[in-house]
Design an enzyme around this catalytic site. Structure first.
Site, PDB file in Angstrom:
ATOM      1  N   ARG A 178       0.821  -1.240   0.000  1.00 16.18           N
ATOM      2  CA  ARG A 178       0.000   0.000   0.000  1.00 16.18           C
ATOM      3  C   ARG A 178       0.843   1.273   0.000  1.00 16.18           C
ATOM      4  NH1 ARG A 178      -2.525  -3.340   3.513  1.00 16.18           N
ATOM      5  NH2 ARG A 178      -4.336  -4.375   2.607  1.00 16.18           N
ATOM      6  N   ARG A 209      -6.260  20.957 -13.211  1.00 13.95           N
ATOM      7  CA  ARG A 209      -5.186  20.097 -13.727  1.00 13.95           C
ATOM      8  C   ARG A 209      -5.415  19.729 -15.190  1.00 13.95           C
ATOM      9  NH1 ARG A 209      -1.548  15.384 -10.813  1.00 13.95           N
ATOM     10  NH2 ARG A 209      -0.385  14.899 -12.689  1.00 13.95           N
ATOM     11  N   GLU A 255       6.108  19.090 -25.011  1.00 11.96           N
ATOM     12  CA  GLU A 255       5.501  19.498 -23.734  1.00 11.96           C
ATOM     13  C   GLU A 255       6.018  20.885 -23.324  1.00 11.96           C
ATOM     14  OE1 GLU A 255       3.078  17.870 -22.402  1.00 11.96           O
ATOM     15  OE2 GLU A 255       3.269  15.864 -23.261  1.00 11.96           O
ATOM     16  N   LYS A 264       1.121  11.021 -11.149  1.00 17.13           N
ATOM     17  CA  LYS A 264       0.339  10.036 -11.916  1.00 17.13           C
ATOM     18  C   LYS A 264       1.226   8.824 -12.205  1.00 17.13           C
ATOM     19  CE  LYS A 264      -3.048  12.808 -14.418  1.00 17.13           C
ATOM     20  NZ  LYS A 264      -3.535  13.198 -15.740  1.00 17.13           N
TER      21      LYS A 264
HETATM   22  N1  LIG Z   1       2.791  10.091 -15.302  1.00 16.91           N
HETATM   23  C1  LIG Z   1       2.634  11.148 -16.044  1.00 16.91           C
HETATM   24  O1  LIG Z   1       2.169  12.209 -15.597  1.00 16.91           O
HETATM   25  C2  LIG Z   1       3.072  11.095 -17.478  1.00 16.91           C
HETATM   26  C3  LIG Z   1       3.086  12.270 -18.259  1.00 16.91           C
HETATM   27  C4  LIG Z   1       3.555  12.182 -19.560  1.00 16.91           C
HETATM   28  C5  LIG Z   1       3.981  10.962 -20.074  1.00 16.91           C
HETATM   29  N2  LIG Z   1       3.932   9.855 -19.298  1.00 16.91           N
HETATM   30  C6  LIG Z   1       4.399   8.547 -19.817  1.00 16.91           C
HETATM   31  O2  LIG Z   1       5.794   8.657 -20.074  1.00 16.91           O
HETATM   32  C7  LIG Z   1       6.160   7.701 -21.066  1.00 16.91           C
HETATM   33  C8  LIG Z   1       7.074   8.346 -22.066  1.00 16.91           C
HETATM   34  O3  LIG Z   1       8.245   8.762 -21.419  1.00 16.91           O
HETATM   35  P1  LIG Z   1       9.611   8.995 -22.205  1.00 16.91           P
HETATM   36  O4  LIG Z   1       9.346   9.816 -23.400  1.00 16.91           O
HETATM   37  O5  LIG Z   1      10.605   9.435 -21.216  1.00 16.91           O
HETATM   38  O6  LIG Z   1       9.916   7.529 -22.767  1.00 16.91           O
HETATM   39  P2  LIG Z   1      10.914   6.341 -22.333  1.00 16.91           P
HETATM   40  O7  LIG Z   1      10.930   6.152 -20.880  1.00 16.91           O
HETATM   41  O8  LIG Z   1      10.532   5.189 -23.176  1.00 16.91           O
HETATM   42  O9  LIG Z   1      12.344   6.891 -22.793  1.00 16.91           O
HETATM   43  C9  LIG Z   1      12.613   7.075 -24.159  1.00 16.91           C
HETATM   44  C10 LIG Z   1      13.889   6.338 -24.586  1.00 16.91           C
HETATM   45  O10 LIG Z   1      15.020   7.042 -24.098  1.00 16.91           O
HETATM   46  C11 LIG Z   1      15.927   6.145 -23.462  1.00 16.91           C
HETATM   47  N3  LIG Z   1      16.645   6.936 -22.464  1.00 16.91           N
HETATM   48  C12 LIG Z   1      16.197   7.336 -21.246  1.00 16.91           C
HETATM   49  N4  LIG Z   1      17.076   8.174 -20.685  1.00 16.91           N
HETATM   50  C13 LIG Z   1      18.115   8.278 -21.537  1.00 16.91           C
HETATM   51  C14 LIG Z   1      19.322   9.025 -21.511  1.00 16.91           C
HETATM   52  N5  LIG Z   1      19.617   9.859 -20.510  1.00 16.91           N
HETATM   53  N6  LIG Z   1      20.167   8.915 -22.570  1.00 16.91           N
HETATM   54  C15 LIG Z   1      19.839   8.111 -23.630  1.00 16.91           C
HETATM   55  N7  LIG Z   1      18.712   7.393 -23.713  1.00 16.91           N
HETATM   56  C16 LIG Z   1      17.844   7.483 -22.679  1.00 16.91           C
HETATM   57  C17 LIG Z   1      15.053   5.046 -22.938  1.00 16.91           C
HETATM   58  O11 LIG Z   1      15.782   3.871 -22.761  1.00 16.91           O
HETATM   59  C18 LIG Z   1      14.012   4.921 -24.053  1.00 16.91           C
HETATM   60  O12 LIG Z   1      14.499   4.096 -25.067  1.00 16.91           O
HETATM   61  C19 LIG Z   1       4.864   7.189 -21.657  1.00 16.91           C
HETATM   62  O13 LIG Z   1       4.620   5.892 -21.198  1.00 16.91           O
HETATM   63  C20 LIG Z   1       3.799   8.145 -21.129  1.00 16.91           C
HETATM   64  O14 LIG Z   1       2.551   7.539 -20.975  1.00 16.91           O
HETATM   65  C21 LIG Z   1       3.498   9.908 -18.014  1.00 16.91           C
HETATM   66 ZN   LIG Z   2       1.674  14.934 -22.772  1.00 14.72          ZN
END
Ligand SMILES: NC(=O)c1ccc[n+]([C@@H]2O[C@H](COP(=O)([O-])OP(=O)(O)OC[C@H]3O[C@@H](n4cnc5c(N)ncnc54)[C@H](O)[C@@H]3O)[C@@H](O)[C@H]2O)c1
Ligand SMILES: [Zn+2]
Length: 343
Positions: A117, A226, A181, A139
């Site tokens: 939890r 939000r 973003e 989130k």
């Molecule tokens: N929780 C929230 O509020 C929220 C908001 C927006 C997006 N998201 C989620 O976030 C995800 C997308 O995140 P993302 O764009 O970071 O994708 P990701 O985590 O897949 O990272 C993108 C790629 O970059 C690589 N990577 C990470 N750090 C690196 C670094 N420093 N150097 C080189 N490569 C690196 C990763 O291995 C991956 O291949 C989605 O699943 C989306 O739904 C969540």
């Molecule tokens: Zn977004």
């Protein structure tokens, strides 16, 4: 170094800095208990795994490495993580570090929020998108077969540590993804200036997160303001899905912003000067605004979206740069306005 405090259901600090020299000093104080689980992906582990290993000598470290990419944000990996915590005798007094991009942040956050939890979570985002968006706000999620992010919680971390050094190895495509973003924030508030977008540095990340922090402080669970953070996302998500997720999220958000401008123009009868200012911002950020899908296809996706409210959508419109407004629009009216734009 920049610092921000989030005061949601939990109060926590976001630190934004450059250079790894103080890494352990910044992160170690937040790790409670003897056991620490590092949840990461294979790419991040290969590039930066050593940094964490180095300063956690006094802890019992369990590292869980997932394959990189969205496909890993699934129920099987979620079970794998919480089973690993249980098998390694983690209690509620131990900690989890989410070390990676948004995929890792979301799944590690979901695991931390549900294991016993709720167990201490420290976020160390390594992509631009996770720095300016997903690591803050609480989130968490995993994807289901029926759709992305359908299973999750609101769970705030105990600390977020952002270091721009991580961005140096980030592929251009991923920088662009995060920039989508950033441009959204520039539309939400005029504190992010056009010229700020040029330099992706601590100051820019701080400015973006300040906007998100203020919104999350006011409405953690998205019952009101939000939703402003969804600017550009109603149409953006539709385009992302239509592309079969071949287009990046950030690329689709900027395309979505274009439709936000056009819908706002019609809703508020905006003058040409205001509209030109908005387009100038997109142009300045070198956004690719081309869309290969018809209004009918886009509208169909919006209708299928689980986030719509009956026959309406909560659409984030903009009266001017820095003046967003949430408007409930009937789907048929939205389609009419989009059609009017296309013709
Ligand atoms: N929780 C929230 O509020 C929220 C908001 C927006 C997006 N998201 C989620 O976030 C995800 C997308 O995140 P993302 O764009 O970071 O994708 P990701 O985590 O897949 O990272 C993108 C790629 O970059 C690589 N990577 C990470 N750090 C690196 C670094 N420093 N150097 C080189 N490569 C690196 C990763 O291995 C991956 O291949 C989605 O699943 C989306 O739904 C969540
Ligand atoms: Zn977004």
């Amino acid at each position: 170094m920049f610092e921000l405090e989030v005061s949601a259901s939990k109060t926590y600090k976001i630190t934004i800095e450059k250079g790894f020299s103080l890494f352990s000093e910044r992160v170690l104080p937040y790790l409670v208990g003897r056991n620490v689980a590092i949840i990461t992906d294979d790419i991040v582990d290969k590039l930066f795994g050593g940094i964490l290993d180095g300063f956690l000598e006094n802890k019992r470290v369990v590292k869980i490495v997932l394959k990189h990419g969205e496909k890993s944000k699934n129920a099987k990996n979620y079970l794998h993580i919480i089973n690993a915590l249980a098998e390694n005798d983690f209690t509620r007094e131990d900690s989890v570090i989410a070390f990676g991009g948004g995929v890792i942040g979301d799944i590690a956050g979901f695991a931390a929020s549900t294991y016993m939890r709720g167990i201490t979570l420290v976020a160390v985002p390594t992509t631009l998108l996770s720095m300016v968006d997903s690591s803050v706000g609480g989130k968490t999620a995993i994807d289901l077969k029926a759709g992305k992010n359908l299973c999750g919680t609101f769970y705030q971390p105990s600390a977020v540590y952002i270091n721009t050094e991580f961005l140096k190895s980030l592929p251009k495509k991923e920088i662009k993804n995060g920039l989508g973003e950033v441009v959204k924030y520039a539309f939400l508030s005029d504190t992010v200036k056009k010229s700020d977008i040029k330099n992706i540095d601590e100051n820019l990340i701080y400015k973006c997160l300040k906007i998100k922090r203020d919104i999350v402080n006011e409405d953690e669970k998205e019952s009101g303001v939000r939703a402003l953070l969804n600017l550009g996302h109603t149409v953006g998500h539709a385009i992302e899905k239509l592309s079969g997720y071949k287009l990046s999220h950030g690329a689709c958000v900027v395309k979505g912003l274009r439709y936000s401008i056009e819908v706002s123009k019609r809703l508020f009868d905006l003058d040409g000067k205001t509209v030109n200012k908005m387009y100038a911002l997109l142009k300045y950020a070198k956004c690719d605004l081309s869309v290969n899908f018809s209004v009918d296809e886009i509208a169909e996706q919006i209708i299928a979206d689980k986030k719509r409210q009956g026959d309406s959508v909560k659409f984030v419109a903009i009266k001017d740069v820095g003046k967003p407004e949430i408007v409930k629009i009937h789907l048929s009216k939205l389609k009419e306005m989009l059609n009017d734009y296309e013709s």
